[in-house]
Design a protein around this motif. Structure first.
Motif, PDB file in Angstrom:
ATOM      1  N   LEU A   1       0.823  -1.206   0.000  1.00 13.03           N
ATOM      2  CA  LEU A   1       0.000   0.000   0.000  1.00 13.03           C
ATOM      3  C   LEU A   1       0.860   1.260   0.000  1.00 13.03           C
ATOM      4  CD1 LEU A   1      -2.728  -1.277   2.430  1.00 13.03           C
ATOM      5  CD2 LEU A   1      -3.166  -0.433   0.121  1.00 13.03           C
ATOM      6  N   THR A   2       0.368   2.272  -0.681  1.00 13.69           N
ATOM      7  CA  THR A   2       1.022   3.578  -0.735  1.00 13.69           C
ATOM      8  C   THR A   2       0.041   4.649  -0.271  1.00 13.69           C
ATOM      9  OG1 THR A   2       0.338   4.229  -2.963  1.00 13.69           O
ATOM     10  CG2 THR A   2       2.223   2.735  -2.795  1.00 13.69           C
ATOM     11  N   PRO A   3       0.523   5.831   0.056  1.00 11.49           N
ATOM     12  CA  PRO A   3      -0.395   6.908   0.463  1.00 11.49           C
ATOM     13  C   PRO A   3      -1.448   7.213  -0.609  1.00 11.49           C
ATOM     14  CG  PRO A   3       1.832   7.452   1.105  1.00 11.49           C
ATOM     15  CD  PRO A   3       1.928   6.203   0.288  1.00 11.49           C
ATOM     16  N   GLU A   4      -1.127   6.955  -1.864  1.00 10.13           N
ATOM     17  CA  GLU A   4      -2.093   7.194  -2.944  1.00 10.13           C
ATOM     18  C   GLU A   4      -3.282   6.242  -2.891  1.00 10.13           C
ATOM     19  OE1 GLU A   4       1.220   9.371  -3.426  1.00 10.13           O
ATOM     20  OE2 GLU A   4       1.323   7.178  -3.470  1.00 10.13           O
ATOM     21  N   ASP A   5      -3.184   5.190  -2.103  1.00  6.11           N
ATOM     22  CA  ASP A   5      -4.310   4.264  -1.939  1.00  6.11           C
ATOM     23  C   ASP A   5      -5.281   4.722  -0.859  1.00  6.11           C
ATOM     24  OD1 ASP A   5      -1.890   1.701  -2.381  1.00  6.11           O
ATOM     25  OD2 ASP A   5      -3.404   2.318  -3.858  1.00  6.11           O
ATOM     26  N   THR A   6      -4.957   5.802  -0.183  1.00  2.08           N
ATOM     27  CA  THR A   6      -5.843   6.332   0.854  1.00  2.08           C
ATOM     28  C   THR A   6      -7.162   6.778   0.245  1.00  2.08           C
ATOM     29  OG1 THR A   6      -4.017   7.050   2.260  1.00  2.08           O
ATOM     30  CG2 THR A   6      -6.139   8.166   2.560  1.00  2.08           C
ATOM     31  N   ALA A   7      -8.250   6.248   0.774  1.00  2.00           N
ATOM     32  CA  ALA A   7      -9.580   6.543   0.232  1.00  2.00           C
ATOM     33  C   ALA A   7     -10.638   5.833   1.068  1.00  2.00           C
ATOM     34  CB  ALA A   7      -9.683   6.062  -1.219  1.00  2.00           C
ATOM     35  N   VAL A   8     -11.882   6.170   0.806  1.00  2.00           N
ATOM     36  CA  VAL A   8     -12.993   5.366   1.310  1.00  2.00           C
ATOM     37  C   VAL A   8     -13.269   4.291   0.260  1.00  2.00           C
ATOM     38  CG1 VAL A   8     -15.397   5.326   2.029  1.00  2.00           C
ATOM     39  CG2 VAL A   8     -13.972   7.308   2.579  1.00  2.00           C
ATOM     40  N   TYR A   9     -13.287   3.054   0.686  1.00  2.00           N
ATOM     41  CA  TYR A   9     -13.496   1.926  -0.216  1.00  2.00           C
ATOM     42  C   TYR A   9     -14.936   1.440  -0.093  1.00  2.00           C
ATOM     43  CZ  TYR A   9      -8.574   1.676  -1.373  1.00  2.00           C
ATOM     44  OH  TYR A   9      -7.311   1.964  -1.847  1.00  2.00           O
ATOM     45  N   TYR A  10     -15.576   1.273  -1.249  1.00  2.00           N
ATOM     46  CA  TYR A  10     -16.971   0.875  -1.296  1.00  2.00           C
ATOM     47  C   TYR A  10     -17.132  -0.467  -2.001  1.00  2.00           C
ATOM     48  CZ  TYR A  10     -17.977   5.791  -0.240  1.00  2.00           C
ATOM     49  OH  TYR A  10     -18.034   7.026   0.338  1.00  2.00           O
ATOM     50  N   CYS A  11     -17.940  -1.308  -1.409  1.00  2.00           N
ATOM     51  CA  CYS A  11     -18.323  -2.572  -2.021  1.00  2.00           C
ATOM     52  C   CYS A  11     -19.555  -2.329  -2.896  1.00  2.00           C
ATOM     53  CB  CYS A  11     -18.639  -3.567  -0.911  1.00  2.00           C
ATOM     54  SG  CYS A  11     -19.321  -5.125  -1.450  1.00  2.00           S
ATOM     55  N   ASN A  12     -19.606  -3.026  -4.008  1.00  2.00           N
ATOM     56  CA  ASN A  12     -20.711  -2.879  -4.945  1.00  2.00           C
ATOM     57  C   ASN A  12     -21.074  -4.248  -5.502  1.00  2.00           C
ATOM     58  OD1 ASN A  12     -20.757  -2.419  -8.344  1.00  2.00           O
ATOM     59  ND2 ASN A  12     -22.399  -1.535  -7.127  1.00  2.00           N
ATOM     60  N   ALA A  13     -22.371  -4.511  -5.658  1.00  2.19           N
ATOM     61  CA  ALA A  13     -22.781  -5.815  -6.190  1.00  2.19           C
ATOM     62  C   ALA A  13     -24.054  -5.682  -6.995  1.00  2.19           C
ATOM     63  CB  ALA A  13     -22.970  -6.804  -5.051  1.00  2.19           C
ATOM     64  N   ASN A  14     -24.130  -6.481  -8.026  1.00  2.01           N
ATOM     65  CA  ASN A  14     -25.298  -6.547  -8.898  1.00  2.01           C
ATOM     66  C   ASN A  14     -26.127  -7.746  -8.453  1.00  2.01           C
ATOM     67  OD1 ASN A  14     -26.151  -7.112 -12.245  1.00  2.01           O
ATOM     68  ND2 ASN A  14     -26.447  -5.173 -11.228  1.00  2.01           N
TER      69      ASN A  14
ATOM     70  N   TYR B   1     -30.330  -5.410  -9.589  1.00  3.08           N
ATOM     71  CA  TYR B   1     -30.107  -4.016  -9.232  1.00  3.08           C
ATOM     72  C   TYR B   1     -28.731  -3.881  -8.607  1.00  3.08           C
ATOM     73  CZ  TYR B   1     -35.014  -2.950 -10.062  1.00  3.08           C
ATOM     74  OH  TYR B   1     -36.234  -2.770 -10.650  1.00  3.08           O
ATOM     75  N   ASN B   2     -28.195  -2.667  -8.711  1.00  6.18           N
ATOM     76  CA  ASN B   2     -26.899  -2.359  -8.113  1.00  6.18           C
ATOM     77  C   ASN B   2     -27.064  -1.914  -6.665  1.00  6.18           C
ATOM     78  OD1 ASN B   2     -24.561  -2.824  -9.481  1.00  6.18           O
ATOM     79  ND2 ASN B   2     -24.315  -0.745 -10.240  1.00  6.18           N
ATOM     80  N   TYR B   3     -26.268  -2.503  -5.794  1.00  6.50           N
ATOM     81  CA  TYR B   3     -26.302  -2.141  -4.386  1.00  6.50           C
ATOM     82  C   TYR B   3     -24.901  -1.711  -3.952  1.00  6.50           C
ATOM     83  CZ  TYR B   3     -30.869  -4.376  -4.170  1.00  6.50           C
ATOM     84  OH  TYR B   3     -32.186  -4.703  -4.382  1.00  6.50           O
ATOM     85  N   TRP B   4     -24.876  -0.809  -2.970  1.00 10.43           N
ATOM     86  CA  TRP B   4     -23.616  -0.270  -2.466  1.00 10.43           C
ATOM     87  C   TRP B   4     -23.533  -0.423  -0.953  1.00 10.43           C
ATOM     88  CZ3 TRP B   4     -19.766   1.836  -5.528  1.00 10.43           C
ATOM     89  CH2 TRP B   4     -20.110   2.074  -6.865  1.00 10.43           C
ATOM     90  N   GLY B   5     -22.321  -0.640  -0.470  1.00  8.19           N
ATOM     91  CA  GLY B   5     -22.085  -0.607   0.952  1.00  8.19           C
ATOM     92  C   GLY B   5     -21.890   0.829   1.420  1.00  8.19           C
ATOM     93  N   GLN B   6     -21.705   0.984   2.728  1.00  2.00           N
ATOM     94  CA  GLN B   6     -21.596   2.313   3.314  1.00  2.00           C
ATOM     95  C   GLN B   6     -20.183   2.877   3.219  1.00  2.00           C
ATOM     96  OE1 GLN B   6     -21.486  -0.468   5.004  1.00  2.00           O
ATOM     97  NE2 GLN B   6     -19.778  -0.218   6.439  1.00  2.00           N
ATOM     98  N   GLY B   7     -19.228   2.028   2.889  1.00  2.00           N
ATOM     99  CA  GLY B   7     -17.845   2.471   2.744  1.00  2.00           C
ATOM    100  C   GLY B   7     -17.019   2.219   3.993  1.00  2.00           C
ATOM    101  N   THR B   8     -15.727   1.992   3.775  1.00  2.00           N
ATOM    102  CA  THR B   8     -14.797   1.818   4.886  1.00  2.00           C
ATOM    103  C   THR B   8     -13.524   2.596   4.563  1.00  2.00           C
ATOM    104  OG1 THR B   8     -13.668   0.196   6.307  1.00  2.00           O
ATOM    105  CG2 THR B   8     -13.817  -0.344   3.966  1.00  2.00           C
TER     106      THR B   8
END
Length: 121
Positions: A85-98, A108-115
């Motif tokens: 991992l690098t500092p450029e990977d810093t972000a909120v990561y979201y799960c997505n599923a069809n 339908y597309n669904y999203w998680g709340q993010g981590t």
């Protein structure tokens, strides 16, 4: 009602690793493609990796060779193993599923709340 719940984010030093997990729950008949996206502060959300129900994967160029997406079709989960991992990977990561939910006619597309993932020394 279908829900996606992520876990596994946190603070890690550059060069370190993290594993994100996402679990889908609810009245699920089947899940097509699952994916991870991320959004850094002040940036647009970007696609990180996808995986089909058959296990075919795709990755953003920025994470190829460092990240690995996997899924468990029985548990309705998708993971993202993140290495080097690098500092450029810093972000909120979201799960997505069809997802095809019971009682609905199509996927339908669904999203998680993010981590939050923070890479810093």
């Amino acid at each position: 009602q279908v829900q996606l719940v992520e876990s596994g984010g946190g603070l890690v030093q550059p060069g370190g690793s993290l594993r994100l997990s996402c679990a889908a729950s609810g009245m699920i008949l089947s899940i097509n493609t699952m994916a991870w996206h991320r959004q850094a502060s002040g940036e647009q959300r970007e696609l990180v990796a996808t995986i089909t129900s058959g296990g075919r994967t795709k990755y953003a160029d920025s994470v190829k060779g460092r990240f690995t997406i996997s899924r468990d079709n029985y548990k309705n989960t998708v993971d993202l193993q993140m290495n080097s991992l690098t500092p450029e990977d810093t972000a909120v990561y979201y799960c997505n599923a069809n997802i095809h939910e019971r009682g609905r006619m199509t996927y339908y597309n669904y999203w998680g709340q993010g981590t939050q993932v923070t890479v810093s020394s």
